[in-house]
Scaffold this motif. Structure first.
Motif, short mmCIF file in Angstrom:
data_model
loop_
_atom_site.label_atom_id
_atom_site.label_comp_id
_atom_site.label_asym_id
_atom_site.label_seq_id
_atom_site.Cartn_x
_atom_site.Cartn_y
_atom_site.Cartn_z
N GLY A 300 -16.52 45.95 70.48
CA GLY A 300 -15.58 45.66 69.42
C GLY A 300 -14.93 44.30 69.63
N GLN A 301 -14.83 43.51 68.56
CA GLN A 301 -14.29 42.17 68.70
C GLN A 301 -13.18 41.92 67.69
N HIS A 302 -12.44 42.97 67.36
CA HIS A 302 -11.40 42.82 66.36
C HIS A 302 -10.06 43.28 66.90
N TRP A 303 -9.01 42.66 66.39
CA TRP A 303 -7.65 42.85 66.85
C TRP A 303 -7.24 44.32 66.82
N THR A 304 -7.47 44.99 65.71
CA THR A 304 -7.01 46.38 65.57
C THR A 304 -7.67 47.28 66.58
N TYR A 336 -11.71 48.83 61.59
CA TYR A 336 -10.91 48.12 60.59
C TYR A 336 -10.70 46.69 61.05
N VAL A 337 -10.84 45.76 60.10
CA VAL A 337 -10.57 44.36 60.39
C VAL A 337 -10.04 43.71 59.13
N TRP A 338 -9.19 42.69 59.31
CA TRP A 338 -8.69 41.95 58.16
C TRP A 338 -8.83 40.47 58.42
N GLN A 347 -9.74 43.06 53.63
CA GLN A 347 -9.68 44.20 54.54
C GLN A 347 -11.02 44.92 54.51
N VAL A 348 -11.56 45.18 55.71
CA VAL A 348 -12.85 45.85 55.84
C VAL A 348 -12.65 47.14 56.62
N SER A 383 -11.97 45.44 50.63
CA SER A 383 -10.92 45.25 49.63
C SER A 383 -10.33 43.86 49.79
N VAL A 384 -10.10 43.17 48.67
CA VAL A 384 -9.46 41.86 48.69
C VAL A 384 -8.28 41.89 47.73
N GLY A 385 -7.09 41.64 48.25
CA GLY A 385 -5.90 41.57 47.41
C GLY A 385 -5.45 42.89 46.84
N LEU A 386 -5.87 43.99 47.45
CA LEU A 386 -5.50 45.33 46.97
C LEU A 386 -4.96 46.16 48.14
#
Length: 410
Positions: A300-304, A336-338, A347-348, A383-386
């Motif tokens: 995993g390479q994401h902050w969350t 989850y990553v943003w 947001q993914v 999701s983008v902007g939601l």
């Protein structure tokens, strides 16, 4: 204290002072760890967060202090001994010792490997920038500040490359080119439809996107601009070149310690290093390859994910009973990553593959959403902007991955 359980009165050594390492010591101490804690860092200054580097720091909208994760006063309050700019260089499992660059030897009862990752170099040329450390980001910021309006070429297909291109285009008076392998930025994470949408977003903000292309940096003499040769034969002349082509774990220091690795340190579903049944060795964050990953065994390479893993390990170590209530703190099985690009937050949730079916797709001027799946189940949502919709979907995906259940929240 049973050998099957860590001793909360023993010495906890955490190697790595990024977000994962800092959150481990905070969670461990808050959960009741009474023994000494040592935090080993390989950077000068206080531990800092990485996401601001490719946005706020290179744009000059933040100072380094604003990215700090913890203060010296907080470290003192937690009774954490911080070894600043003194990286680990060797692990001796026979003696339970971590050796530091300064020659200091730390004898541990419990060890957490949180040494993170470093940027893969795009070129051996020192004028080609990467963005992985505060020094990297500040050097690039200063270069952008000192340059007259010029051409910046960013080579990379992931979030860091896209964020850097967005930040430079938005806050700096430079022409920006972004070279990416997919149909648009971040295609591997967001899928082809959203990648094409992101390409349009960047182009609306003045970035020239060279999609489905790769770039090779050619050496030039002295202070002459660099040349980036695209795989279609075109040449981009770059006054400033930036590479964002992935990372590799910082694990050289474990050397001959016989710690099992693949893409990273192999652990079980709770972060304990596999093959160490009689030892208390754990791994979290960018250098760890957790066996509980929803996408199989992956690094995993994401902050969350790093924060969730650190909290899980820290709370259970501090409780003095590592076997208790594992499921209550185990990281969620929904990755989850943003990413922030311009005024848009991407947001993914889950994992997206280019081969996935698209079950829902809305692309507007400032917002977008895509639901991907295989068979009857959702694999990922972008999701983008939601933000409200994303929050509902993220919660729903923890309970069900069935397509009809997720679409009910769109």
């Amino acid at each position: 204290m049973s050998k099957e359980l860590p001793n909360p009165d023993g010495h906890l050594v955490v190697v790595g002072a990024g977000i994962a390492g800092v959150r481990v010591v905070e969670a461990t101490r808050s959960a009741g760890w009474a023994g000494p804690i040592s935090l080993v860092g390989n950077q000068p200054g206080l531990p800092y967060d990485l996401p601001p580097l490719s946005k706020n720091i290179i744009s000059g909208t933040w100072t380094a202090k604003q990215a700090e994760l913890i203060s010296y006063e907080m470290l003192d309050a937690l009774a954490v001994r911080y070894f600043e700019f003194d990286p680990a260089v060797q692990l001796d499992r026979r003696r339970n010792v971590v050796s530091l660059n300064s020659g200091i030897e730390l004898t541990y009862d419990t060890l957490v490997i949180a040494s993170g990752a470093r940027a893969k170099p795009l070129s051996g040329n020192p004028r080609v920038h990467t963005i992985r450390t505060m020094a990297d980001a500040e050097q690039l910021r200063d270069r952008l500040n000192s340059a007259a309006p010029s051409t910046v070429v960013v080579v990379g297909s992931g979030f860091i490359a896209a964020e850097a291109a967005a930040a430079i285009s938005r806050y700096r008076d430079h022409a920006v080119h972004l070279v990416c392998r997919g149909p648009g930025p971040c295609a591997k994470s967001v899928g082809p439809p959203l990648a094409r949408w992101l390409r349009e977003l960047h182009e609306k903000n003045g970035v020239v996107v060279h999609a489905q292309r790769t770039g090779t940096i050619m050496e030039r003499c002295g202070a002459m601009p660099l040349e980036v040769i695209l795989d279609d034969g075109r040449t981009l002349v770059a006054d400033v070149a930036i590479g964002g082509v992935g990372s590799e774990p910082n694990l050289e220091w474990i050397g001959s310690a016989n710690i099992p690795t693949d893409q990273g340190v192999l652990t079980d579903a709770d972060g304990r290093v596999v093959g160490t049944p009689d030892e208390f060795i754990f791994a979290v964050g960018d250098c760890a390859q957790w066996g509980s990953s929803a996408d199989g065994v992956s690094r995993g390479q994401h902050w969350t994910r790093a924060v969730d893993q650190a909290r899980h390990v820290g709370l259970r170590l501090g409780s003095g009973n590592y076997a208790r209530d594992a499921d209550t703190t185990r990281p969620a099985t929904v990755p989850y990553v943003w990413s922030d690009q311009y005024e848009s937050t991407i947001q993914v949730m889950g994992n997206v593959s280019p081969e996935d079916d698209v079950h829902h797709l809305v692309l507007d001027d400032t917002t977008a959403m895509a639901v991907y799946g295989k068979g009857a189940y959702v694999t990922g949502v972008v999701s983008v902007g939601l933000p409200r919709a994303a929050l509902k979907i993220r919660k729903a995906m923890k309970d069900s991955r069935r397509i009809e259940d997720i679409l009910a929240h769109v």
